[in-house]
Design an enzyme around this catalytic site. Structure first.
Site, PDB file in Angstrom:
ATOM      1  N   SER A 157       0.737  -1.159  -0.022  1.00  0.00           N
ATOM      2  CA  SER A 157      -0.106  -0.077   0.058  1.00  0.00           C
ATOM      3  C   SER A 157       0.854   1.192  -0.114  1.00  0.00           C
ATOM      4  O   SER A 157       1.568   1.495  -1.073  1.00  0.00           O
ATOM      5  CB  SER A 157      -0.939  -0.018   1.163  1.00  0.00           C
ATOM      6  OG  SER A 157      -1.940   0.801   1.024  1.00  0.00           O
ATOM      7  N   GLU A 251      -9.667  -4.267  -6.216  1.00  0.00           N
ATOM      8  CA  GLU A 251      -9.288  -3.155  -5.328  1.00  0.00           C
ATOM      9  C   GLU A 251      -9.297  -1.893  -6.094  1.00  0.00           C
ATOM     10  O   GLU A 251      -9.314  -1.708  -7.543  1.00  0.00           O
ATOM     11  CB  GLU A 251      -7.721  -3.345  -5.260  1.00  0.00           C
ATOM     12  CG  GLU A 251      -7.170  -4.398  -4.522  1.00  0.00           C
ATOM     13  CD  GLU A 251      -5.791  -4.461  -4.186  1.00  0.00           C
ATOM     14  OE1 GLU A 251      -5.539  -3.169  -3.645  1.00  0.00           O
ATOM     15  OE2 GLU A 251      -4.947  -5.277  -4.237  1.00  0.00           O
ATOM     16  N   HIS A 281      -7.460  -5.495  -1.046  1.00  0.00           N
ATOM     17  CA  HIS A 281      -6.203  -4.601  -0.788  1.00  0.00           C
ATOM     18  C   HIS A 281      -5.317  -5.465   0.264  1.00  0.00           C
ATOM     19  O   HIS A 281      -5.719  -5.694   1.454  1.00  0.00           O
ATOM     20  CB  HIS A 281      -6.719  -3.205  -0.162  1.00  0.00           C
ATOM     21  CG  HIS A 281      -5.627  -2.192  -0.024  1.00  0.00           C
ATOM     22  ND1 HIS A 281      -4.848  -1.856  -1.028  1.00  0.00           N
ATOM     23  CD2 HIS A 281      -5.369  -1.594   0.995  1.00  0.00           C
ATOM     24  CE1 HIS A 281      -3.986  -1.060  -0.793  1.00  0.00           C
ATOM     25  NE2 HIS A 281      -4.164  -0.931   0.493  1.00  0.00           N
TER      26      HIS A 281
END
Length: 311
Positions: A157, A251, A281
């Protein structure tokens, strides 16, 4: 080029079936369920408090930057992984919730994994996180004894964006580059220009545009979202080592991953891109929940880290 061609093959067929595993399906149902009075954000992650068998854990510092270091209890690690965790630049310190993933990588890749505990916004806005991660990398390759030939940089991320930004800065400063860089579900466009933010919002059970905008506002604190240290899709990736990108097809940040892939490929980087049909995610972080998709993705990471680049 990589000596192991299977890094460019699709993920294992068993993880790309017509439906998710029963565990992942149940977990996604849980995420989509209306919250109850007993729910909290912490229930979405293993908080790291459960005992991690087979690994040694210690508090460490990388040139003054705090970290948690994990390595297998048995034998001597073959490689080092510098891991930048996610959390939208506003959560994840201390990085307990990411330790099950780091431990699994340590075991699967026989690696010493340093989980960097960088400073968070809003108390420390941009470029605080970037500065901390670059400082940790700089110390590791200049004073920390890490061999760049067996060093990998991993980020999920927001940490995926930091992994690209730190590698670019290391190149520009003339530092030795890592042998591999791996990104999981990178948050790499703080301008939110990717079409998937709208096109896949009905698929994503975990991340919303509103959530992203809130965290990014805290992190940027008025800074330029097009700064390549903030948005890796704008980074110059010439000279980068081989790169693995893992992203789930469910996502809203899917296009962040594809645009890093395209920019890296244009720059001549050897890129292995894995699009996981049922991935959400940063699904590998849920390894402690026993998701087979998480375990399979970590096995792919480990295989990638074990490959040897051809100079």
């Amino acid at each position: 080029m990589l000596t192991n061609p299977e890094n460019n093959s699709p993920p294992p067929a068993g993880c790309q079936s017509d439906g998710p595993s029963q565990l992942l399906g149940a977990f996604i149902d849980y995420l989509r369920a209306p919250p109850t009075s007993g729910d909290s954000d912490s229930t979405l992650f293993d908080d790291g408090s459960s005992e991690m068998e087979g690994v040694i854990r210690r508090i460490s510092e990388l040139g003054g930057t705090p970290a948690i270091t994990l390595q297998p209890q048995v034998g001597r690690p073959d490689r080092t992984v510098l891991y930048f965790h996610g959390g939208g630049y506003v959560s994840g310190s201390p990085p307990e919730r990411y330790l099950p993933l780091a431990a699994a990588v340590a075991l699967a890749a026989n690696a010493r994994v340093h989980v960097v505990d960088y400073r968070l916004a809003p108390q420390t806005p941009f470029p605080g996180a970037f500065d901390d991660c670059l400082h940790a990398y700089h110390w590791l390759v200049t004073h920390g004894g890490a061999d760049p030939k067996t060093l990998a940089v991993l980020g999920d991320s927001a940490g995926g964006n930091l992994a690209v930004a730190v590698t670019a800065a290391a190149r520009d400063q003339g530092l030795a580059l890592p042998a591999h860089i791996a990104l999981i579900s990178p948050l790499a466009d703080l301008t939110f220009s990717g079409a998937s933010i709208e096109e896949r919002k009905h698929l994503d059970p975990l991340v919303t545009r509103e959530m992203l905008e809130s965290t990014v506002t805290d992190y940027l604190a008025g800074g330029d979202p097009r700064d390549p240290r903030c948005s890796a899709i704008f980074a110059d990736m010439h000279g980068f080592p081989p790169m693995l990108i893992q992203v789930g097809e469910n996502e809203i940040l899917y296009d962040d991953a594809t645009r890093i892939r395209d920019a890296a490929t244009t720059a001549g980087v050897d890129v292995a891109f894995e699009s996981w049909r049922h991935g959400i995610h940063v699904w590998p972080v849920f390894i402690s929940a026993g998701l087979p998709e998480s375990a399979a993705a970590i096995e792919r990471l480990a295989t990638f880290f074990k490959t040897r680049a051809v100079v």
